[in-house]
Design a protein around this motif. Structure first.
Motif, PDB file in Angstrom:
ATOM      1  N   THR A  74       0.841  -1.194   0.000  1.00 29.83           N
ATOM      2  CA  THR A  74       0.000   0.000   0.000  1.00 29.83           C
ATOM      3  C   THR A  74       0.880   1.249   0.000  1.00 29.83           C
ATOM      4  N   VAL A  75       0.548   2.168  -0.905  1.00 27.85           N
ATOM      5  CA  VAL A  75       1.259   3.439  -0.997  1.00 27.85           C
ATOM      6  C   VAL A  75       0.250   4.559  -0.795  1.00 27.85           C
ATOM      7  N   GLU A  76       0.516   5.418   0.181  1.00 29.39           N
ATOM      8  CA  GLU A  76      -0.317   6.601   0.389  1.00 29.39           C
ATOM      9  C   GLU A  76       0.389   7.770  -0.278  1.00 29.39           C
ATOM     10  N   LEU A  77      -0.359   8.471  -1.134  1.00 30.50           N
ATOM     11  CA  LEU A  77       0.179   9.568  -1.925  1.00 30.50           C
ATOM     12  C   LEU A  77      -0.566  10.865  -1.649  1.00 30.50           C
ATOM     13  N   GLN A  78       0.109  11.970  -1.939  1.00 35.07           N
ATOM     14  CA  GLN A  78      -0.560  13.268  -1.960  1.00 35.07           C
ATOM     15  C   GLN A  78      -0.256  13.891  -3.310  1.00 35.07           C
ATOM     16  N   ASP A  79      -1.334  14.238  -4.064  1.00 36.94           N
ATOM     17  CA  ASP A  79      -1.124  14.808  -5.392  1.00 36.94           C
ATOM     18  C   ASP A  79      -0.856  16.308  -5.292  1.00 36.94           C
ATOM     19  N   THR A  80      -0.642  16.928  -6.444  1.00 40.09           N
ATOM     20  CA  THR A  80      -0.263  18.350  -6.486  1.00 40.09           C
ATOM     21  C   THR A  80      -1.379  19.281  -6.009  1.00 40.09           C
ATOM     22  N   GLN A  81      -2.624  18.793  -5.965  1.00 37.22           N
ATOM     23  CA  GLN A  81      -3.744  19.596  -5.454  1.00 37.22           C
ATOM     24  C   GLN A  81      -3.987  19.335  -3.968  1.00 37.22           C
ATOM     25  N   GLY A  82      -3.156  18.491  -3.346  1.00 41.52           N
ATOM     26  CA  GLY A  82      -3.309  18.185  -1.925  1.00 41.52           C
ATOM     27  C   GLY A  82      -4.242  17.030  -1.635  1.00 41.52           C
ATOM     28  N   THR A  83      -4.725  16.353  -2.669  1.00 33.32           N
ATOM     29  CA  THR A  83      -5.625  15.218  -2.483  1.00 33.32           C
ATOM     30  C   THR A  83      -4.829  13.982  -2.071  1.00 33.32           C
ATOM     31  N   GLN A  84      -5.349  13.279  -1.085  1.00 32.59           N
ATOM     32  CA  GLN A  84      -4.713  12.052  -0.602  1.00 32.59           C
ATOM     33  C   GLN A  84      -5.250  10.849  -1.371  1.00 32.59           C
ATOM     34  N   TRP A  85      -4.350   9.939  -1.769  1.00 31.95           N
ATOM     35  CA  TRP A  85      -4.705   8.727  -2.489  1.00 31.95           C
ATOM     36  C   TRP A  85      -4.092   7.520  -1.801  1.00 31.95           C
ATOM     37  N   GLU A  86      -4.785   6.404  -1.879  1.00 24.68           N
ATOM     38  CA  GLU A  86      -4.249   5.131  -1.400  1.00 24.68           C
ATOM     39  C   GLU A  86      -4.244   4.178  -2.580  1.00 24.68           C
ATOM     40  N   VAL A  87      -3.057   3.711  -2.937  1.00 21.67           N
ATOM     41  CA  VAL A  87      -2.901   2.791  -4.060  1.00 21.67           C
ATOM     42  C   VAL A  87      -2.403   1.467  -3.506  1.00 21.67           C
ATOM     43  N   GLU A  88      -3.143   0.382  -3.780  1.00 26.53           N
ATOM     44  CA  GLU A  88      -2.740  -0.950  -3.356  1.00 26.53           C
ATOM     45  C   GLU A  88      -2.231  -1.704  -4.575  1.00 26.53           C
ATOM     46  N   LEU A  89      -1.095  -2.378  -4.401  1.00 26.00           N
ATOM     47  CA  LEU A  89      -0.478  -3.104  -5.502  1.00 26.00           C
ATOM     48  C   LEU A  89      -0.201  -4.552  -5.107  1.00 26.00           C
ATOM     49  N   ASP A  90      -0.175  -5.410  -6.118  1.00 26.14           N
ATOM     50  CA  ASP A  90       0.311  -6.768  -5.935  1.00 26.14           C
ATOM     51  C   ASP A  90       1.831  -6.655  -5.964  1.00 26.14           C
ATOM     52  N   PRO A  91       2.522  -6.941  -4.855  1.00 25.46           N
ATOM     53  CA  PRO A  91       3.960  -6.713  -4.829  1.00 25.46           C
ATOM     54  C   PRO A  91       4.767  -7.683  -5.681  1.00 25.46           C
ATOM     55  N   ALA A  92       4.167  -8.774  -6.101  1.00 20.79           N
ATOM     56  CA  ALA A  92       4.872  -9.724  -6.971  1.00 20.79           C
ATOM     57  C   ALA A  92       4.876  -9.244  -8.417  1.00 20.79           C
ATOM     58  N   SER A  93       3.734  -8.736  -8.887  1.00 20.60           N
ATOM     59  CA  SER A  93       3.606  -8.331 -10.287  1.00 20.60           C
ATOM     60  C   SER A  93       3.730  -6.822 -10.499  1.00 20.60           C
ATOM     61  N   GLY A  94       3.433  -6.053  -9.463  1.00 19.97           N
ATOM     62  CA  GLY A  94       3.404  -4.594  -9.589  1.00 19.97           C
ATOM     63  C   GLY A  94       2.080  -4.069 -10.107  1.00 19.97           C
ATOM     64  N   ASP A  95       1.117  -4.960 -10.322  1.00 16.20           N
ATOM     65  CA  ASP A  95      -0.201  -4.545 -10.810  1.00 16.20           C
ATOM     66  C   ASP A  95      -0.971  -3.799  -9.728  1.00 16.20           C
ATOM     67  N   VAL A  96      -1.695  -2.748 -10.139  1.00 21.25           N
ATOM     68  CA  VAL A  96      -2.522  -1.984  -9.212  1.00 21.25           C
ATOM     69  C   VAL A  96      -3.794  -2.782  -8.924  1.00 21.25           C
ATOM     70  N   ILE A  97      -4.054  -2.994  -7.653  1.00 23.34           N
ATOM     71  CA  ILE A  97      -5.251  -3.711  -7.208  1.00 23.34           C
ATOM     72  C   ILE A  97      -6.382  -2.717  -6.960  1.00 23.34           C
ATOM     73  N   ARG A  98      -6.026  -1.603  -6.307  1.00 27.31           N
ATOM     74  CA  ARG A  98      -7.026  -0.592  -5.962  1.00 27.31           C
ATOM     75  C   ARG A  98      -6.359   0.778  -5.955  1.00 27.31           C
ATOM     76  N   ASP A  99      -7.102   1.755  -6.408  1.00 25.57           N
ATOM     77  CA  ASP A  99      -6.646   3.150  -6.418  1.00 25.57           C
ATOM     78  C   ASP A  99      -7.836   3.977  -5.960  1.00 25.57           C
ATOM     79  N   ARG A 100      -7.745   4.496  -4.732  1.00 26.06           N
ATOM     80  CA  ARG A 100      -8.903   5.229  -4.225  1.00 26.06           C
ATOM     81  C   ARG A 100      -8.481   6.500  -3.515  1.00 26.06           C
ATOM     82  N   GLN A 101      -9.353   7.479  -3.604  1.00 27.16           N
ATOM     83  CA  GLN A 101      -9.141   8.763  -2.945  1.00 27.16           C
ATOM     84  C   GLN A 101      -9.490   8.609  -1.476  1.00 27.16           C
ATOM     85  N   GLU A 102      -8.632   9.147  -0.625  1.00 25.38           N
ATOM     86  CA  GLU A 102      -8.866   9.111   0.802  1.00 25.38           C
ATOM     87  C   GLU A 102      -9.820  10.220   1.199  1.00 25.38           C
ATOM     88  N   ASP A 103     -10.585   9.992   2.238  1.00 27.21           N
ATOM     89  CA  ASP A 103     -11.530  11.002   2.740  1.00 27.21           C
ATOM     90  C   ASP A 103     -10.852  12.044   3.567  1.00 27.21           C
TER      91      ASP A 103
END
Length: 103
Positions: A74-103
């Protein structure tokens, strides 16, 4: 179904939704071993995959957990507009499992 059995099932389902039952954080030593064994990709590659979903964002926090017999990064990000994102990845393949905006 008996009331006792129903209460038990309801309790298990509610705990599962909170992450209490299924997730265990993976420590640095275990993560390094998984990387050396080729079971997961480097955190640098996984972070790059998450950042590709949100160009210009910065990594705030990362976490590798064992869930349901596999692993999730899981990677928690903050974009250039200040929006928080949580991106979940399969660590074996690197594929994104979920990409959602945090509240």
């Amino acid at each position: 179904m008996s009331i006792r059995k129903w209460i038990f099932i309801t309790t298990i389902l509610s705990l599962t939704g909170t992450g209490i039952v299924q997730a265990d954080e993976v420590g640095p030593d275990q993560a390094m071993q998984l990387l050396q064994e080729g079971k997961i990709q480097s955190f640098k590659k996984l972070n790059e995959a998450a950042l590709a979903k949100h160009p210009g964002a910065t990594v705030e926090e990362t976490e590798l957990e064992k869930e349901y017999g596999g692993y999730v990064y899981t990677v928690e990000l903050q974009d250039t507009q200040g929006t928080q994102w949580e991106v979940e990845l399969d660590p074996a393949s690197g594929d994104v499992i979920r990409d959602r905006q945090e509240d």
